[in-house]
Write a protein that holds these residues in place. Structure first.
Motif, short mmCIF file in Angstrom:
data_model
loop_
_atom_site.label_atom_id
_atom_site.label_comp_id
_atom_site.label_asym_id
_atom_site.label_seq_id
_atom_site.Cartn_x
_atom_site.Cartn_y
_atom_site.Cartn_z
N ASP A 1 0.82 -1.21 0.00
CA ASP A 1 0.00 0.00 0.00
C ASP A 1 0.86 1.26 0.00
O ASP A 1 0.50 2.26 -0.60
CB ASP A 1 -0.92 0.03 1.24
CG ASP A 1 -2.05 -0.98 1.13
OD1 ASP A 1 -2.36 -1.39 -0.01
OD2 ASP A 1 -2.61 -1.36 2.18
N GLN A 2 2.00 1.20 0.70
CA GLN A 2 2.81 2.42 0.81
C GLN A 2 3.45 2.84 -0.52
O GLN A 2 3.95 3.94 -0.62
CB GLN A 2 3.89 2.23 1.87
CG GLN A 2 4.82 1.07 1.63
CD GLN A 2 5.84 0.95 2.76
OE1 GLN A 2 6.89 1.54 2.69
NE2 GLN A 2 5.52 0.20 3.80
N ASN B 1 0.17 8.61 -3.52
CA ASN B 1 -0.03 9.61 -2.47
C ASN B 1 0.85 9.41 -1.25
O ASN B 1 1.01 10.32 -0.45
CB ASN B 1 -1.50 9.64 -2.06
CG ASN B 1 -2.34 10.21 -3.17
OD1 ASN B 1 -1.82 10.94 -4.01
ND2 ASN B 1 -3.61 9.85 -3.20
N THR B 2 1.39 8.21 -1.08
CA THR B 2 2.23 7.96 0.09
C THR B 2 3.69 8.30 -0.21
O THR B 2 4.37 8.90 0.61
CB THR B 2 2.13 6.47 0.50
OG1 THR B 2 0.79 6.06 0.35
CG2 THR B 2 2.58 6.27 1.92
N TYR B 3 4.17 7.91 -1.36
CA TYR B 3 5.56 8.19 -1.72
C TYR B 3 5.63 9.46 -2.56
O TYR B 3 4.73 9.75 -3.36
CB TYR B 3 6.16 7.03 -2.53
CG TYR B 3 6.63 5.87 -1.71
CD1 TYR B 3 6.46 5.83 -0.33
CD2 TYR B 3 7.29 4.81 -2.32
CE1 TYR B 3 6.90 4.75 0.41
CE2 TYR B 3 7.74 3.72 -1.58
CZ TYR B 3 7.54 3.70 -0.21
OH TYR B 3 7.97 2.63 0.51
#
Ligand code: NAD
Ligand code: UGA
Length: 461
Positions: free
Chosen positions: A413-414, A418-420
């Motif tokens: 998920d990471q 939007n996270t990375y």
């Protein structure tokens, strides 16, 4: 009323034995559960702060039950002697030698459990086959037990295959779609089935617990894994057609999955399926079919594996082709090494296949996975230490720095946009900067806006 099972012993403290017994102990405070294994390191880890496997939600359960009604030990004989019911959850790998080499399941660990049980137990027990085994394995276990039984002792052998998936084991065990219990038709057989069923009824509704004959239960496990892998191989076969025609496999999967007869799950095209079981269990089914002279059946299931090999190779080749047909001396970041998200397990991970392909073409790899240990990655790539062409990173931005391409092999998920900070990665990379999304999880138009050249499964660039 009579309590049919007070003590349970489970042989095998692996991905199945550990989580299964933890959830069992949590839901059955009236039962004492001891998980035994001959691997001392593993048992020590189960007794430590850092468990030997990563599974969301597992640590909390182990901490809550350990020392109360959940124990981990290498001292097998006393735990077996005390138990009313014994689970066999040892590994059943593909044979690497002799008859059936490369295909048949190796039952030597299961057999040695049966021999040990017969040797040490001096009262009657229920023995539960939880490992995935060829059809009719229970007959072999009964045979070994009977030939070595002490006077006055008798055994009932049940088949109770496990359907948990890694990464979601706690939830799968807590809310299973079904529990299969296969056993003998006899009075004694029925009594054993109802004892195991009583254990599961502590937390599972009775109508989800299905009783059947032993051979149906054993075969259902192999069939379920074969069907699941077949679905992924089927959508992956379609992904190749998409890449060649301009169709998009995500759109096709959605369209197929809306048919209520097919359903939306397990239709995610990918770099290929991995994990310790699909391949081993299908090979097992192929071998059994061949042994029964069912050659067409064997050939049919073999295709599910062949398609997966094709998919993994195809992805590696696409990377090389897209990067101007050469990756010699190029630097490539691999994001994700586990065979799926939410696990640190790399057994049969497609990332291994892809990494080896890229290394053979002369690339240098920079590998990052949030859960896989460095030593495990090196072992999987047949390296004893970090070499000049392989470096393992604990930070994704460090892995990406100075590379020509990012290759996503696991759907963590990471990794989603939007996270990375993919702009930051892009800035530190050589140009043109490529992304190869082997899991179809990234936002491709956002990446293209940053300036990346994006290639993904089942879609033409
Ligand atoms: P694993 O390798 O993680 O664990 C097996 C454990 O058994 C090891 O720790 C090993 O030391 C121990 N062992 C082997 N022989 C022993 C012996 N004679 N005495 C004591 N300990 C012994 O394997 P796993 O992934 O837990 O799989 C176990 C079985 O469950 C396999 O048959 C597999 O097909 C099946 N299964 C696995 C999964 C999964 O997600 N991993 C899911 C469903 C079914
Ligand atoms: C699988 C089965 O799902 C379990 O029911 C079974 O108990 C287990 O095998 C077993 O017998 O060992 P697991 O291998 O842990 O569980 O994980 P899955 O979720 O099935 O994924 C297997 C592989 O298929 C992974 O590499 C995954 O990324 C891939 N996959 C899965 C896809 O490529 N697309 C999908 O749509 C689903």
């Amino acid at each position: 009323a009579e309590i049919p099972v007070r003590k349970i012993c489970c042989i095998g403290a692996g991905y199945v034995g550990g989580p299964t017994c933890s959830v069992l102990a949590l839901n059955c405070p009236d039962i004492q559960v001891t998980v035994v294994d001959r691997n001392e390191l593993r048992i020590n880890q189960w007794n430590s702060e850092k468990l030997p496997i990563y599974e969301p939600g597992l640590e909390e359960i182990v901490k809550q039950c350990r020392g109360k009604n959940l124990f981990f030990s290498t001292d097998m004989a006393p735990a077996l002697k005390e138990a009313d019911l014994i689970f066999i959850s040892v590994n059943t790998p593909t044979k690497t030698f002799g008859l059936g080499k490369g295909r048949a399941a190796d039952l030597k660990f299961v057999e040695s459990c049966a021999r040990l049980i017969a040797e040490v137990c001096d009262r009657s027990k229920i023995v539960v086959e939880k490992s995935t085994v060829p059809v009719r394995s229970a007959a072999s276990i009964i045979n070994v037990l009977k030939a070595n039984t002490k006077p006055g002792v008798s055994y009932q052998v049940l088949s109770n295959p496990e359907f948990l998936a890694e990464g979601t084991a706690v939830n799968d065990l807590t809310n299973p779609d079904r529990v299969l219990i296969g056993g003998e038709e006899s009075e004694e057989g029925k009594k054993a089935i109802s004892a195991l069923s009583w254990v599961y009824r502590h937390w599972i509704l009775a109508d989800k617990i299905i009783e059947m004959n032993t051979w149906s239960s054993e075969l259902s496990k192999l069939a379920a894994n074969a069907f699941l892998a077949q679905r992924i191989s089927s959508i992956n076969a379609i992904s190749a057609v998409c890449e060649a025609t301009g169709a998009d496999v995500s759109e096709v999967a959605k369209a197929i999955g809306l048919d209520s007869r097919l359903g939306p799950k397990f239709l995610q095209a990918s770099v290929g399926w991995g994990g310790s079981c699909f391949q081993k269990d299908i090979l097992n089914l192929v071998y059994i079919s061949e042994s029964l002279n069912l050659t067409s059946v064997a050939a049919y299931w073999q295709q599910v594996i062949d398609m997966n090999e094709y998919q993994k190779s195809r992805f590696g080749e696409r990377i090389v082709q897209s990067m101007f047909n050469t990756i010699t001396d190029k630097h490539i970041a691999i994001l994700g090494f586990a065979f799926k998200k939410n696990t640190g397990d790399t057994r049969e991970s497609p990332a291994i296949h892809v990494a080896k392909h890229l290394l053979e073409e002369g690339a240098s790899l920079h590998i990052f996975d949030p859960k896989v240990e460095k030593a495990q990655i090196l072992l999987d790539l047949d390296q004893s230490d970090e070499e000049s062409n392989i470096s393992i990173h604990t930070d994704p931005y460090e892995a990406a720095k100075g590379t020509h391409a990012l290759v996503v092999c696991t759907e963590w998920d990471q990794f989603i946009v939007n996270t990375y900070d993919y702009q930051r990665m892009y800035n530190s990379m050589l140009k043109p900067a490529f992304v190869f999304d082997g899991r179809k999880i990234l936002d491709h138009s956002a990446l293209a806006k940053i300036g990346f050249h994006v290639e993904t499964i089942g879609k033409r660039h």
